[in-house]
Scaffold this active site. Structure first.
Site, PDB file in Angstrom:
ATOM      1  N   HIS A 151      25.320 -11.582 -64.739  1.00 26.46           N
ATOM      2  CA  HIS A 151      24.504 -10.406 -64.370  1.00 26.46           C
ATOM      3  C   HIS A 151      23.049 -10.546 -64.814  1.00 26.46           C
ATOM      4  CE1 HIS A 151      27.989  -8.361 -62.901  1.00 26.46           C
ATOM      5  NE2 HIS A 151      28.611  -8.441 -64.068  1.00 26.46           N
ATOM      6  N   HIS A 199      33.265  -9.160 -60.729  1.00 28.53           N
ATOM      7  CA  HIS A 199      31.980  -8.526 -60.418  1.00 28.53           C
ATOM      8  C   HIS A 199      31.034  -9.473 -59.687  1.00 28.53           C
ATOM      9  CE1 HIS A 199      33.582  -6.416 -64.031  1.00 28.53           C
ATOM     10  NE2 HIS A 199      33.175  -5.351 -63.362  1.00 28.53           N
TER      11      HIS A 199
HETATM   12  C1  SS9 Z   1      32.739   0.022 -65.057  1.00 29.41           C
HETATM   13  C2  SS9 Z   1      31.463  -0.247 -65.794  1.00 29.41           C
HETATM   14  C3  SS9 Z   1      31.185  -1.700 -65.816  1.00 29.41           C
HETATM   15  C4  SS9 Z   1      29.765  -3.395 -66.771  1.00 29.41           C
HETATM   16  C5  SS9 Z   1      30.740  -4.425 -66.409  1.00 29.41           C
HETATM   17  C6  SS9 Z   1      30.208  -5.797 -66.652  1.00 29.41           C
HETATM   18  C7  SS9 Z   1      31.188  -6.877 -66.360  1.00 29.41           C
HETATM   19  C8  SS9 Z   1      30.689  -8.225 -66.662  1.00 29.41           C
HETATM   20  N1  SS9 Z   1      32.942   1.432 -64.865  1.00 29.41           N
HETATM   21  N2  SS9 Z   1      30.161  -2.044 -66.701  1.00 29.41           N
HETATM   22  S1  SS9 Z   1      31.688  -9.575 -66.130  1.00 29.41           S
HETATM   23 ZN    ZN Z   2      33.112  -9.303 -64.451  1.00 28.84          ZN
END
Ligand code: SS9
Ligand code: ZN
Length: 342
Positions: A159, A197
């Site tokens: 990210h 994600h």
């Molecule tokens: C879900 C919130 C997610 C960040 C997730 C990051 C994943 C990294 N309601 N917040 S692999």
């Molecule tokens: Zn993830």
């Protein structure tokens, strides 16, 4: 397969994640890396080695210098401002607002954050640097001719964009590794992101480039973080047009569907004639993952590891997400064992 791992990941050990309107104990916790390391050892996957400390040269090939300086100074500046909690932003440069970087540390956090859940604390920067070192050392092993290597990075990276952190990520380990492979002679590098994600950061870093192909299977951004990136019509721009491929998938997606999309992505890797493959290996596609909505079972990770192995490319696996802590080691090493089995 050699695993590269740094104990310095423990330096990232914040107390808080903003989640559901509460400050909770972070999903992205030190136990995750320990579970994966334990499984690497108990299954006899191969040798585990520490990274060499590389400095910032490889990091600055994909990240903005001011951003890196911000990360290095964020915690001391936050403490100097007299705050009692961990560092989180509370205001962002949203539509029609100025995009200038403020002087205030709280303002800088908003300027550089793509999301607000990720607290910065003591040791966050040092751990992020160690994770980048892990990625660079593992890329060096592949670049020297190994069939594969596993970068057991923590915190994760996909990210993090050129000048953005968030989504538990600070430095983009996979992007740093891909660029390192390019700089060491690979003409074309493909990045396959199988984390639940969308890797908005990796997409952003290579969006205008034809030498690094980015492909991602992920939860549809209409329903899933990072919400504002990951649509199928994001195909790259300029010279990079056609070198970004997003495969958004619906709530409840099972392995039967997911694997047909992986076949499609792997066909694109082959057509690209990649010299090396970087896999952003997140296992939050697991049915029991607490923050995700796909339905893969542990045995499915072995199956798709075999599919990736059948691509027969020099392959660097870079650890990303996966938050079902009890199974994160099993699922991750299943992919690596499947790959070796192919
Ligand atoms: C879900 C919130 C997610 C960040 C997730 C990051 C994943 C990294 N309601 N917040 S692999
Ligand atoms: Zn993830």
């Amino acid at each position: 397969m050699i695993t590269v791992f740094s104990e310095d990941h423990h330096l990232r050990n914040v107390r808080t994640e903003l989640y559901g309107g509460e400050l909770v104990s972070p999903h992205e916790c030190p136990e995750r890396a320990q579970m994966v390391l334990d499984r690497v050892r108990s299954t006899g996957l191969g040798e585990v080695i520490a990274p060499t400390k590389a400095g910032l040269e490889a990091v600055l090939r994909v990240h903005d210098r001011q951003f890196v300086e911000f990360l290095a100074a964020a915690w001391p500046e936050w403490v100097a401002a007299g705050h009692r909690g961990e560092a989180i932003p509370d205001c962002w440069p949203a539509r029609r607002m100025s995009q200038r970087c403020p002087t205030s540390i709280t303002g800088k956090l908003g300027y550089y954050a793509m999301a607000g859940e990720t607290s910065i604390g003591a040791g966050t920067w040092e751990a992020a640097q160690a994770a980048a070192d892990v990625a660079v050392s593992a890329a060096g092993i592949v670049s020297a001719g190994a069939r594969s290597a596993f970068a057991l990075c923590r915190p994760p990276g996909h990210h993090a964009a050129r000048d953005l952190y968030g989504g538990y990520c600070f430095l983009n380990n996979a992007a740093i590794a891909a660029q390192y492979l390019r700089d060491r002679g690979a003409a074309r590098v493909a990045i396959l992101d199988v984390d639940f994600h969308h890797g908005n950061g990796t997409q952003d870093i290579f969006y205008e480039r034809a030498d690094v192909l980015y492909l991602s299977l992920h939860g549809d951004p209409r329903d899933a973080f990072p919400y504002f990136s990951g649509y199928a019509d994001e195909v790259g721009s300029g010279a990079g047009h056609g070198y970004n491929g997003n495969f958004p998938l619906p709530v409840g997606c099972d392995f039967a569907t997911w694997r047909t999309v992986l076949e499609e992505a792997l066909a694109r890797v082959q057509a690209f004639r990649a010299d090396a493959l970087v896999v952003s290996l997140g296992v939050d596609t697991f049915a029991q993952d607490p923050i995700s909505f796909f339905r893969l079972q542990s045995a499915d990770f072995t199956s798709y590891g075999r599919m990736i192995g059948a691509a027969a490319l020099p392959t660097l696996f870079v650890f990303e997400g996966g938050y079902a802590v009890a199974e994160v080691g099993i699922n991750t090493v299943n992919v690596l064992a499947g790959f070796e089995d192919a």
